[in-house]
Design a protein around this motif. Structure first.
Motif, PDB file in Angstrom:
ATOM      1  N   ALA A   1      19.996 -33.475 -78.548  1.00  0.00           N
ATOM      2  CA  ALA A   1      20.998 -33.154 -77.452  1.00  0.00           C
ATOM      3  C   ALA A   1      22.088 -33.281 -77.987  1.00  0.00           C
ATOM      4  CB  ALA A   1      20.613 -34.122 -76.234  1.00  0.00           C
ATOM      5  N   PRO A   2      23.305 -32.434 -77.801  1.00  0.00           N
ATOM      6  CA  PRO A   2      24.690 -32.791 -78.624  1.00  0.00           C
ATOM      7  C   PRO A   2      25.471 -33.879 -77.562  1.00  0.00           C
ATOM      8  CG  PRO A   2      24.581 -31.151 -76.972  1.00  0.00           C
ATOM      9  CD  PRO A   2      23.013 -31.464 -76.897  1.00  0.00           C
ATOM     10  N   ASP A   3      26.308 -34.225 -78.132  1.00  0.00           N
ATOM     11  CA  ASP A   3      27.205 -35.373 -77.564  1.00  0.00           C
ATOM     12  C   ASP A   3      28.376 -34.609 -77.087  1.00  0.00           C
ATOM     13  OD1 ASP A   3      28.712 -37.572 -76.822  1.00  0.00           O
ATOM     14  OD2 ASP A   3      28.738 -38.505 -78.684  1.00  0.00           O
ATOM     15  N   LEU A   4      28.501 -34.273 -75.740  1.00  0.00           N
ATOM     16  CA  LEU A   4      29.506 -33.428 -75.360  1.00  0.00           C
ATOM     17  C   LEU A   4      30.536 -34.271 -74.641  1.00  0.00           C
ATOM     18  CD1 LEU A   4      27.028 -31.645 -72.873  1.00  0.00           C
ATOM     19  CD2 LEU A   4      27.933 -30.870 -75.006  1.00  0.00           C
ATOM     20  N   TYR A   5      30.415 -35.726 -74.981  1.00  0.00           N
ATOM     21  CA  TYR A   5      31.620 -36.404 -74.648  1.00  0.00           C
ATOM     22  C   TYR A   5      31.859 -37.516 -75.669  1.00  0.00           C
ATOM     23  CZ  TYR A   5      35.027 -38.766 -71.157  1.00  0.00           C
ATOM     24  OH  TYR A   5      36.247 -39.217 -70.637  1.00  0.00           O
TER      25      TYR A   5
ATOM     26  N   PRO B   1      22.809 -20.631 -76.514  1.00  0.00           N
ATOM     27  CA  PRO B   1      21.946 -21.264 -75.424  1.00  0.00           C
ATOM     28  C   PRO B   1      22.383 -22.303 -74.597  1.00  0.00           C
ATOM     29  CG  PRO B   1      20.816 -20.781 -77.789  1.00  0.00           C
ATOM     30  CD  PRO B   1      22.390 -20.607 -77.909  1.00  0.00           C
ATOM     31  N   GLY B   2      22.133 -22.161 -73.301  1.00  0.00           N
ATOM     32  CA  GLY B   2      22.760 -23.153 -72.518  1.00  0.00           C
ATOM     33  C   GLY B   2      23.969 -22.715 -71.593  1.00  0.00           C
ATOM     34  N   PHE B   3      24.662 -21.725 -71.974  1.00  0.00           N
ATOM     35  CA  PHE B   3      25.569 -21.053 -71.255  1.00  0.00           C
ATOM     36  C   PHE B   3      25.358 -19.891 -70.799  1.00  0.00           C
ATOM     37  CE2 PHE B   3      27.718 -23.925 -74.146  1.00  0.00           C
ATOM     38  CZ  PHE B   3      28.833 -24.555 -73.599  1.00  0.00           C
ATOM     39  N   GLY B   4      25.330 -18.845 -71.253  1.00  0.00           N
ATOM     40  CA  GLY B   4      25.043 -17.020 -70.701  1.00  0.00           C
ATOM     41  C   GLY B   4      23.532 -17.081 -70.002  1.00  0.00           C
TER      42      GLY B   4
ATOM     43  N   PRO C   1      28.370 -25.635 -83.373  1.00  0.00           N
ATOM     44  CA  PRO C   1      28.244 -25.664 -81.746  1.00  0.00           C
ATOM     45  C   PRO C   1      27.369 -27.101 -81.199  1.00  0.00           C
ATOM     46  CG  PRO C   1      27.559 -23.590 -82.517  1.00  0.00           C
ATOM     47  CD  PRO C   1      27.727 -24.344 -83.619  1.00  0.00           C
ATOM     48  N   PHE C   2      26.215 -27.491 -81.784  1.00  0.00           N
ATOM     49  CA  PHE C   2      25.671 -28.575 -81.418  1.00  0.00           C
ATOM     50  C   PHE C   2      26.024 -29.862 -82.239  1.00  0.00           C
ATOM     51  CE2 PHE C   2      23.619 -24.821 -79.776  1.00  0.00           C
ATOM     52  CZ  PHE C   2      23.727 -25.159 -78.425  1.00  0.00           C
ATOM     53  N   GLY C   3      27.082 -29.757 -83.198  1.00  0.00           N
ATOM     54  CA  GLY C   3      27.225 -30.931 -84.055  1.00  0.00           C
ATOM     55  C   GLY C   3      26.056 -31.226 -84.904  1.00  0.00           C
ATOM     56  N   ASP C   4      25.465 -32.385 -84.784  1.00  0.00           N
ATOM     57  CA  ASP C   4      24.183 -32.863 -85.607  1.00  0.00           C
ATOM     58  C   ASP C   4      23.075 -32.560 -84.723  1.00  0.00           C
ATOM     59  OD1 ASP C   4      25.780 -33.744 -87.710  1.00  0.00           O
ATOM     60  OD2 ASP C   4      26.112 -35.761 -87.003  1.00  0.00           O
ATOM     61  N   GLY C   5      23.067 -32.093 -83.682  1.00  0.00           N
ATOM     62  CA  GLY C   5      21.967 -31.670 -82.708  1.00  0.00           C
ATOM     63  C   GLY C   5      21.493 -30.430 -83.082  1.00  0.00           C
ATOM     64  N   THR C   6      20.538 -29.710 -82.028  1.00  0.00           N
ATOM     65  CA  THR C   6      20.182 -28.379 -82.088  1.00  0.00           C
ATOM     66  C   THR C   6      20.162 -27.949 -80.556  1.00  0.00           C
ATOM     67  OG1 THR C   6      18.057 -29.720 -81.333  1.00  0.00           O
ATOM     68  CG2 THR C   6      18.268 -29.387 -83.630  1.00  0.00           C
ATOM     69  N   PRO C   7      20.127 -26.552 -80.662  1.00  0.00           N
ATOM     70  CA  PRO C   7      20.288 -25.829 -79.455  1.00  0.00           C
ATOM     71  C   PRO C   7      19.040 -26.130 -78.309  1.00  0.00           C
ATOM     72  CG  PRO C   7      20.408 -24.222 -81.383  1.00  0.00           C
ATOM     73  CD  PRO C   7      19.893 -25.535 -81.726  1.00  0.00           C
ATOM     74  N   PRO C   8      19.254 -25.983 -77.207  1.00  0.00           N
ATOM     75  CA  PRO C   8      18.107 -26.118 -76.286  1.00  0.00           C
ATOM     76  C   PRO C   8      16.911 -25.125 -76.318  1.00  0.00           C
ATOM     77  CG  PRO C   8      19.899 -25.241 -75.233  1.00  0.00           C
ATOM     78  CD  PRO C   8      20.521 -25.699 -76.648  1.00  0.00           C
ATOM     79  N   GLY C   9      15.770 -25.516 -75.907  1.00  0.00           N
ATOM     80  CA  GLY C   9      14.816 -24.373 -75.971  1.00  0.00           C
ATOM     81  C   GLY C   9      14.973 -23.696 -74.868  1.00  0.00           C
ATOM     82  N   PRO C  10      13.844 -22.604 -74.884  1.00  0.00           N
ATOM     83  CA  PRO C  10      13.905 -21.489 -73.801  1.00  0.00           C
ATOM     84  C   PRO C  10      14.042 -22.166 -72.471  1.00  0.00           C
ATOM     85  CG  PRO C  10      12.220 -21.242 -75.391  1.00  0.00           C
ATOM     86  CD  PRO C  10      12.740 -22.581 -75.577  1.00  0.00           C
ATOM     87  N   VAL C  11      14.771 -21.168 -71.562  1.00  0.00           N
ATOM     88  CA  VAL C  11      14.762 -21.706 -70.013  1.00  0.00           C
ATOM     89  C   VAL C  11      13.614 -21.801 -69.455  1.00  0.00           C
ATOM     90  CG1 VAL C  11      16.090 -21.167 -67.829  1.00  0.00           C
ATOM     91  CG2 VAL C  11      17.243 -20.369 -70.048  1.00  0.00           C
ATOM     92  N   ARG C  12      13.307 -22.757 -68.620  1.00  0.00           N
ATOM     93  CA  ARG C  12      12.194 -22.942 -67.821  1.00  0.00           C
ATOM     94  C   ARG C  12      11.874 -21.761 -66.893  1.00  0.00           C
ATOM     95  NH1 ARG C  12      11.612 -29.127 -66.652  1.00  0.00           N
ATOM     96  NH2 ARG C  12      10.116 -28.313 -64.946  1.00  0.00           N
TER      97      ARG C  12
ATOM     98  N   LEU D   1      21.691 -30.757 -72.266  1.00  0.00           N
ATOM     99  CA  LEU D   1      21.101 -32.249 -72.728  1.00  0.00           C
ATOM    100  C   LEU D   1      19.676 -32.413 -72.467  1.00  0.00           C
ATOM    101  CD1 LEU D   1      23.857 -34.335 -70.935  1.00  0.00           C
ATOM    102  CD2 LEU D   1      23.648 -33.697 -73.292  1.00  0.00           C
ATOM    103  N   GLY D   2      18.927 -31.380 -72.127  1.00  0.00           N
ATOM    104  CA  GLY D   2      17.542 -31.398 -71.887  1.00  0.00           C
ATOM    105  C   GLY D   2      16.928 -32.333 -70.736  1.00  0.00           C
ATOM    106  N   LEU D   3      17.706 -32.347 -69.846  1.00  0.00           N
ATOM    107  CA  LEU D   3      17.220 -33.218 -68.427  1.00  0.00           C
ATOM    108  C   LEU D   3      16.479 -32.738 -67.596  1.00  0.00           C
ATOM    109  CD1 LEU D   3      20.746 -34.898 -68.304  1.00  0.00           C
ATOM    110  CD2 LEU D   3      18.588 -35.962 -69.014  1.00  0.00           C
ATOM    111  N   GLU D   4      15.985 -31.740 -67.760  1.00  0.00           N
ATOM    112  CA  GLU D   4      15.031 -31.037 -66.860  1.00  0.00           C
ATOM    113  C   GLU D   4      13.938 -31.470 -66.237  1.00  0.00           C
ATOM    114  OE1 GLU D   4      16.715 -27.670 -69.747  1.00  0.00           O
ATOM    115  OE2 GLU D   4      15.888 -29.437 -69.721  1.00  0.00           O
ATOM    116  N   ASP D   5      13.290 -32.290 -67.277  1.00  0.00           N
ATOM    117  CA  ASP D   5      12.073 -33.396 -66.730  1.00  0.00           C
ATOM    118  C   ASP D   5      12.629 -34.465 -66.082  1.00  0.00           C
ATOM    119  OD1 ASP D   5      10.367 -31.582 -67.854  1.00  0.00           O
ATOM    120  OD2 ASP D   5       9.976 -32.451 -69.777  1.00  0.00           O
TER     121      ASP D   5
END
Length: 346
Positions: free
Chosen positions: A157-161, A271-274, A321-332, A67-71
């Motif tokens: 961000a994907p809609d996970l629910y 991206p986001g899992f492994g 995988p992400f529906g109409d969304g996009t993969p997350p960017g690189p890991v911080r 979801l990109g909530l890091e910040d």
């Protein structure tokens, strides 16, 4: 003074009376848009405390990253082991969390509930303005990250629910929790042959059912990744490393269940899992902490992790995988798993 054994200092896990029963008495406070429990969503106010070893915490790590909530929601990472008191921040300089200023997550629990007597667990969300734990109720925690923190999700961000699939997701999650997520623990911590046998049979019956379901569709519910996939993944990714041997879940390895093995690899390479999985922390936690199961504390060198990066072929089933969304960017950089703890370093 009596000498304290290693098992005593780590705590005991096996139920000598038979079936393992998980303590489900969590702190049910929720962080919501309207702040109805006294804790409104506020970016920068809260800190998510996790261990990469813990499957329940790993759900929150994955959801936060997808979801990109890091910040908006900072993350503190404990070490992979703990004693019977609590998880510790031994990965940080001086063994102190740099934001919370504490050595043990129990300090945040006691700050809100002096003498707190229930399980001091991760994941936990702490209010940085008071140093007090807000919640450790892991099941609604990830749902709330999806539904209550929407204003702070990353673009794409994907809609996970998704609203239209929630009833089906909840139903799938119920069976997965009972027989798989918690089922492996019921096998590992069973104190009688009868309790173990029953849990073992339920576990593999459910895995066979899930395998049949996933033989013809890429994801558990709908054609995109949802909360259901995240909850199953965190058990599957630990299966061969710890549950097959350590918890005696040994009818089959994950690598011997073709559909589930391909499904798990598909998610692992998403991206986001492994990129959140630390196999070293996973193995050290289970084999070092559960001394009533593994008295020597010896951590096995295997299994071979290189298979996690082999082609899975699941794209042929379609799905987005992400529906109409996009993969997350690189890991911080400060949240990257050391390469030597991943298949890249195996």
């Amino acid at each position: 003074m009596a000498e304290t054994s290693e098992a005593d200092s780590q705590g005991s896990y096996v139920n000598p009376g038979g079936e393992f029963s998980r303590d489900q008495r969590y702190i049910a406070t929720r962080i919501t848009e309207d702040g109805r429990d006294g804790y409104p969503v506020e970016p920068g106010r809260y800190r998510l405390v996790v261990s990469r070893a813990c499957p329940w915490a790993s759900r929150a790590v994955i959801v936060r990253r997808l979801l990109g909530l890091e910040d908006a929601l900072s993350m503190g990472i404990t070490g992979p082991t703990h004693d019977k008191r609590s998880w510790t921040f031994d990965l940080d300089p001086g063994g102190v969390d740099p934001v919370l200023g504490i050595e043990r997550i129990q300090d945040a629990y006691f700050a809100r509930f002096p003498g707190y007597e229930r399980g001091i667990t991760v994941p936990a969300i702490v209010d940085t303005t008071t140093g007090q734990v807000v919640t450790n109720d892991y099941a609604p925690m990830t749902i709330d990250l999806s539904t209550q923190w929407r204003a702070h999700h990353r673009p794409g961000a994907p809609d996970l629910y998704p609203q239209a699939l929630r009833a089906e997701i909840d139903e799938v999650n119920k069976g997965v929790f009972t027989d798989v997520n918690n089922g492996v623990y019921k096998c590992g911590f069973a104190g009688s042959q009868r309790a173990y046998d029953a849990s073992y049979r339920r576990l593999f019956a459910r895995l066979d059912e899930l395998s049949a379901r996933l033989a013809g569709q890429r994801y558990l519910v709908g054609d995109t990744i949802t909360e259901a996939d995240i909850r199953l993944f965190t058990t599957l990714v630990r299966f061969d490393a710890v549950y097959h041997g350590h918890f005696k879940c040994n009818r089959s390895k994950l690598t011997e269940m073709p559909v589930l093995w391909a499904y798990a690899r598909d998610l692992f390479m998403t991206p986001g899992f492994g990129d959140t999985v630390d196999f070293d922390h996973i193995k050290r936690h289970y084999y070092e902490v559960h001394r009533d199961i593994n008295p020597t504390g010896i951590v096995p060198l295997g299994p071979d992790l290189s298979g996690w990066l082999t082609p899975h072929g699941r794209e042929a089933l379609g799905g987005r995988p992400f529906g109409d969304g996009t993969p997350p960017g690189p890991v911080r950089p400060d949240e990257t798993v050391p390469p030597e703890h991943t298949p890249l370093g195996s």
